[in-house]
Write a protein that holds these residues in place. Structure first.
Motif, PDB file in Angstrom:
ATOM      1  N   GLU A 103      11.008   2.583  -4.820  1.00 16.84           N
ATOM      2  CA  GLU A 103      10.836   2.205  -6.225  1.00 16.84           C
ATOM      3  C   GLU A 103      11.611   3.134  -7.152  1.00 16.84           C
ATOM      4  O   GLU A 103      11.661   4.348  -6.949  1.00 16.84           O
ATOM      5  CB  GLU A 103       9.350   2.259  -6.608  1.00 16.84           C
ATOM      6  N   SER A 125      11.255   3.730 -11.160  1.00 14.19           N
ATOM      7  CA  SER A 125      10.420   3.325 -12.290  1.00 14.19           C
ATOM      8  C   SER A 125      11.230   3.342 -13.585  1.00 14.19           C
ATOM      9  O   SER A 125      12.283   3.990 -13.669  1.00 14.19           O
ATOM     10  CB  SER A 125       9.222   4.266 -12.422  1.00 14.19           C
ATOM     11  N   SER A 137      11.160  -5.876 -13.742  1.00 18.59           N
ATOM     12  CA  SER A 137      12.155  -5.192 -12.904  1.00 18.59           C
ATOM     13  C   SER A 137      13.534  -5.689 -13.331  1.00 18.59           C
ATOM     14  O   SER A 137      13.671  -6.781 -13.887  1.00 18.59           O
ATOM     15  CB  SER A 137      11.903  -5.419 -11.421  1.00 18.59           C
ATOM     16  N   GLY A 173       2.731  -1.847 -18.022  1.00 18.13           N
ATOM     17  CA  GLY A 173       2.568  -1.117 -16.768  1.00 18.13           C
ATOM     18  C   GLY A 173       3.269   0.224 -16.738  1.00 18.13           C
ATOM     19  O   GLY A 173       3.538   0.759 -15.648  1.00 18.13           O
ATOM     20  N   ALA A 217       1.019  -9.788 -13.441  1.00 20.33           N
ATOM     21  CA  ALA A 217       0.773  -8.338 -13.556  1.00 20.33           C
ATOM     22  C   ALA A 217       0.394  -7.983 -14.990  1.00 20.33           C
ATOM     23  O   ALA A 217      -0.495  -7.154 -15.229  1.00 20.33           O
ATOM     24  CB  ALA A 217       2.009  -7.554 -13.120  1.00 20.33           C
ATOM     25  N   HIS A 261      -4.921   1.753 -13.242  1.00 22.55           N
ATOM     26  CA  HIS A 261      -3.781   1.460 -12.369  1.00 22.55           C
ATOM     27  C   HIS A 261      -3.048   0.199 -12.809  1.00 22.55           C
ATOM     28  O   HIS A 261      -3.111  -0.828 -12.151  1.00 22.55           O
ATOM     29  CB  HIS A 261      -4.234   1.383 -10.910  1.00 22.55           C
ATOM     30  N   THR A 262      -2.363   0.314 -13.940  1.00 24.88           N
ATOM     31  CA  THR A 262      -1.536  -0.803 -14.373  1.00 24.88           C
ATOM     32  C   THR A 262      -0.286  -0.849 -13.494  1.00 24.88           C
ATOM     33  O   THR A 262       0.094   0.154 -12.895  1.00 24.88           O
ATOM     34  CB  THR A 262      -1.122  -0.637 -15.845  1.00 24.88           C
ATOM     35  N   GLU A 263       0.337  -2.023 -13.454  1.00 22.09           N
ATOM     36  CA  GLU A 263       1.549  -2.153 -12.616  1.00 22.09           C
ATOM     37  C   GLU A 263       2.717  -2.563 -13.492  1.00 22.09           C
ATOM     38  O   GLU A 263       2.527  -3.272 -14.481  1.00 22.09           O
ATOM     39  CB  GLU A 263       1.373  -3.201 -11.509  1.00 22.09           C
ATOM     40  N   PRO A 264       3.921  -2.148 -13.113  1.00 20.67           N
ATOM     41  CA  PRO A 264       5.090  -2.545 -13.899  1.00 20.67           C
ATOM     42  C   PRO A 264       5.232  -4.057 -13.952  1.00 20.67           C
ATOM     43  O   PRO A 264       5.018  -4.741 -12.951  1.00 20.67           O
ATOM     44  CB  PRO A 264       6.263  -1.926 -13.141  1.00 20.67           C
ATOM     45  N   ARG A 302      11.104  -2.394  -7.512  1.00 21.66           N
ATOM     46  CA  ARG A 302      10.795  -2.072  -6.111  1.00 21.66           C
ATOM     47  C   ARG A 302      11.684  -2.872  -5.181  1.00 21.66           C
ATOM     48  O   ARG A 302      12.055  -3.997  -5.475  1.00 21.66           O
ATOM     49  CB  ARG A 302       9.341  -2.439  -5.810  1.00 21.66           C
ATOM     50  N   ARG A 331      -3.182  -8.833 -15.393  1.00 26.07           N
ATOM     51  CA  ARG A 331      -4.048  -7.862 -14.710  1.00 26.07           C
ATOM     52  C   ARG A 331      -4.098  -6.557 -15.499  1.00 26.07           C
ATOM     53  O   ARG A 331      -5.145  -5.932 -15.624  1.00 26.07           O
ATOM     54  CB  ARG A 331      -3.535  -7.601 -13.287  1.00 26.07           C
ATOM     55  N   ASN A 332      -2.947  -6.146 -16.052  1.00 27.02           N
ATOM     56  CA  ASN A 332      -2.919  -4.898 -16.830  1.00 27.02           C
ATOM     57  C   ASN A 332      -3.850  -4.983 -18.029  1.00 27.02           C
ATOM     58  O   ASN A 332      -4.609  -4.049 -18.311  1.00 27.02           O
ATOM     59  CB  ASN A 332      -1.496  -4.598 -17.303  1.00 27.02           C
TER      60      ASN A 332
END
Ligand SMILES: Cc1ncc(COP(=O)(O)O)c(C=O)c1O
Length: 383
Positions: free
Chosen positions: A348, A350, A252, A233, A20, A246-249, A343, A23-24
């Protein structure tokens, strides 16, 4: 997923999705003009994500420069990649100076004293030390005050053992004061215009962090951004224009249920007796507390996810345990996974929501996940 050092079962852990992160970085890059270089801000153990793993992945993903706060962080990055420029954002202590040459690091310069000290390091090493001139345009922290920047620039330019590699400033309120941010940009550019002979196209010229990015002007000498939070993210603030990216976290934060039990109505829960049960209640005692990074300020405020359902925190968070109400979630038992941030089954929580419960900002929440918490790395590239 990589195993942590210990083979013991996990009680409280952070999962870091390196795919992720990659991708970010690609998404942020794609949203910026092609000539803009990417300064990855990885201080404070890469915002709690783990410096080594984060930096290694960002090197692989095409970061252009790494910015850190401390010498320990800088040397760690250098050992991972000999070729990458590394910028120390914090001031150096005098006894740290020689590491600039030993480890080929770039220093931030705010004062004439630093110019002299770093020039002496370059002279002793027999090769110039790289520096970025920082200009204080209204942050009131590091940097030379913008009106005095041309004079300090002239001293750097005249120092044979220094190599100017960049010029930068830092915004004080990019998230909620665009007028002042614009004023800071104006002061920065005005100061640079008075630096005689400066060749901006040969330097890293940077100001924007995750928040500032959204007001970055199209045609300007800025040719780099310093990105911290967004690459992990998290949007710097809810109304960010960057919500389109649309970055993602990446991180977690999870724990497990220690015990469950039913307590009668009227019982008070945890230290200080700040919560009184208004009905017979099934509680779950979680295997994490403020010793792991659940701040005491979320007492009686936060929620966690168990089986995809939100369960409220009851009473005060303690050092090693947190108590939640699981009356509405049938069948909860010892060992069940609990999501503090992240998630689960389509639900979720955040980092931003968790931070609001804690009356703090996402940056602090991430930095507060403690050393006791093992980090588990997901490495698959994914789609
Ligand atoms: C000087 C400097 N530049 C850039 C950043 C990165 O900011 P952000 O995490 O908002 O992207 C920071 C973060 O604290 C910083 O101190």
């Amino acid at each position: 997923m990589n195993a942590p050092n210990s083979r013991l079962p996990l009680r409280c852990w952070a999962e870091i999705d390196l795919a992720a992160l990659e991708r970010n970085l690609r998404l942020i890059r794609a949203s910026l003009p092609a000539h803009i270089r990417y300064v990855a801000v990885v201080k404070a153990d890469a915002y709690g994500h783990g410096l080594h793993q984060t930096v290694a992945r960002l090197m692989h993903s095409g970061a252009d420069l790494f910015a850190v706060a401390t010498l320990a962080e800088a040397t760690a990055v250098r050992e991972l990649g000999p070729g990458w420029p590394v910028l120390l954002l914090s001031p150096l202590l005098p006894e740290e100076d020689h590491y600039l040459a030993d480890y080929d690091l770039a220093a931030t310069v705010s004062t004439a004293d630093e110019v002299q000290r770093f020039d002496a390091v370059g002279r002793a090493a027999g090769r110039p030390v790289a520096v970025h001139l920082k200009i204080d345009t209204g942050m009131g922290r590091l940097g030379v005050w913008h009106e005095q920047a041309p004079a300090l620039y002239a001293q750097i330019a005249a120092s044979p053992h220094l190599r100017l590699a960049g010029v930068f400033t830092h915004f004080a309120s990019p998230d909620d004061d665009s007028a002042f941010t614009e004023e800071q940009r104006r002061r920065f550019l005005a100061a640079l215009a008075r630096c005689e002979g400066i060749k901006l196209s040969e330097l890293f010229v940077h100001a924007d962090n995750s928040s500032g990015l959204e007001t970055m002007p199209g045609a300007s000498p800025f040719n780099a951004v310093r990105v911290g939070l967004l690459q992990f993210g998290i949007l710097p603030h809810p109304n960010s224009l960057l919500a389109q990216v649309h970055t993602e976290p990446v991180l977690s934060f999870r724990t497990r249920v220690g015990i469950t039990k039913t307590l009668p109505r009227g019982t008070t829960v945890s230290y200080g007796r700040t919560h009184t049960l208004t009905r017979d209640t099934v509680i779950a005692v979680l295997c994490a507390g403020y010793g792991d990074g659940i701040p005491r300020s979320v007492s009686n405020r936060a929620q966690v996810l168990i089986a995809g359902q939100r369960c409220p925190v009851l009473g005060r968070v303690t050092m090693d345990q947190t108590i939640v109400d699981v009356t509405g979630v049938p069948g909860v038992k010892c060992g069940d996974e609990v999501v503090l941030v992240g998630r689960q089954d389509g639900a979720e929580i955040s980092v931003s929501e968790f931070s609001r419960w804690a009356d703090t900002i996402p940056w602090e929440t991430l930095c507060s996940v403690s050393k006791r918490v093992p980090r588990l790395y997901r490495t698959a590239l994914g789609v």
